[in-house]
Design a protein around this motif. Sequence first.
Motif, short mmCIF file in Angstrom:
data_model
loop_
_atom_site.label_atom_id
_atom_site.label_comp_id
_atom_site.label_asym_id
_atom_site.label_seq_id
_atom_site.Cartn_x
_atom_site.Cartn_y
_atom_site.Cartn_z
N SER A 43 0.80 -1.23 0.00
CA SER A 43 0.00 0.00 0.00
C SER A 43 0.84 1.27 0.00
O SER A 43 0.40 2.30 -0.53
N SER A 44 2.04 1.22 0.53
CA SER A 44 2.86 2.44 0.55
C SER A 44 3.23 2.89 -0.86
O SER A 44 3.58 4.05 -1.06
N GLN A 45 3.10 2.02 -1.82
CA GLN A 45 3.43 2.35 -3.20
C GLN A 45 2.25 2.94 -3.98
O GLN A 45 2.46 3.66 -4.94
N TRP A 46 1.01 2.63 -3.58
CA TRP A 46 -0.14 3.02 -4.40
C TRP A 46 -1.26 3.72 -3.64
O TRP A 46 -2.10 4.36 -4.25
N PHE A 47 -1.31 3.63 -2.34
CA PHE A 47 -2.39 4.26 -1.57
C PHE A 47 -1.97 5.67 -1.22
O PHE A 47 -1.05 5.88 -0.44
N ARG A 48 -2.63 6.67 -1.81
CA ARG A 48 -2.27 8.08 -1.61
C ARG A 48 -2.76 8.60 -0.27
O ARG A 48 -2.25 9.59 0.24
N GLY A 49 -3.80 7.99 0.29
CA GLY A 49 -4.31 8.43 1.57
C GLY A 49 -5.82 8.58 1.55
O GLY A 49 -6.48 8.20 0.58
N ALA A 50 -6.33 9.17 2.63
CA ALA A 50 -7.77 9.29 2.78
C ALA A 50 -8.12 10.59 3.49
O ALA A 50 -7.32 11.12 4.27
N ILE A 51 -9.29 11.05 3.23
CA ILE A 51 -9.85 12.19 3.93
C ILE A 51 -11.13 11.70 4.61
O ILE A 51 -12.05 11.24 3.93
N VAL A 52 -11.14 11.75 5.93
CA VAL A 52 -12.33 11.39 6.68
C VAL A 52 -13.04 12.69 7.03
O VAL A 52 -12.60 13.41 7.93
N ALA A 53 -14.07 12.98 6.27
CA ALA A 53 -14.82 14.22 6.42
C ALA A 53 -16.15 13.88 7.07
O ALA A 53 -17.16 13.70 6.39
N TYR A 54 -16.14 13.78 8.37
CA TYR A 54 -17.34 13.33 9.08
C TYR A 54 -18.38 14.44 9.20
O TYR A 54 -19.57 14.20 9.05
N SER A 55 -17.96 15.66 9.42
CA SER A 55 -18.93 16.75 9.60
C SER A 55 -19.31 17.36 8.26
O SER A 55 -18.53 17.38 7.30
N SER A 56 -20.52 17.87 8.19
CA SER A 56 -21.01 18.52 6.97
C SER A 56 -20.14 19.71 6.60
O SER A 56 -19.86 19.94 5.42
N GLU A 57 -19.68 20.46 7.61
CA GLU A 57 -18.85 21.63 7.34
C GLU A 57 -17.55 21.26 6.64
O GLU A 57 -17.09 21.98 5.74
#
Length: 156
Positions: A43-57
């Motif tokens: 995964s360190s070669q292909w997974f760019r990351g994630a954004i966990v945007a839980y709140s509407s704002e």
Amino acid sequence: MNDLDQGAAAVARWAERTGMTVGVAESLTGGMVAAALAAAEGSSQWFRGAIVAYSSEVKHGLLAVPPGPVVSEPAARAMAASTRRLLGADLAVALTGAGGPSSQDGRSPGTVFLAVDGPAGAEAVELDLDGGPEQVCRSAAAAALDLLVARLPASS
């Protein structure tokens, strides 16, 4: 191996073969898809990351979700497109929904929207999942990986 692990392994095999990268935007699942992808082989070669945007704002401000309900197809599409751009990923998957036990944005518990954004364009789907919040989240995360695997481009 559970559904999340199997989906993540399929993405890992594809990424290894094609050299393409993946990003994730999550809301109701709180990072479940990201955790599965991060644990996958190489995964360190292909997974760019994630954004966990839980709140509407955060969805509106960071991920350019248009004004209005966040449990919607336009929200999922905006989340996927913004995440792909922000993370510099070749492909991004996004999830938003009402996990329960209460409704959200006029949507009943179990209503989930998924979107994939990639070189071939974008696609969104709506799901109506059964179960309590934990089961809805788990099912939504597995469905997001299934959708991602189904839409993986053949090559870069």
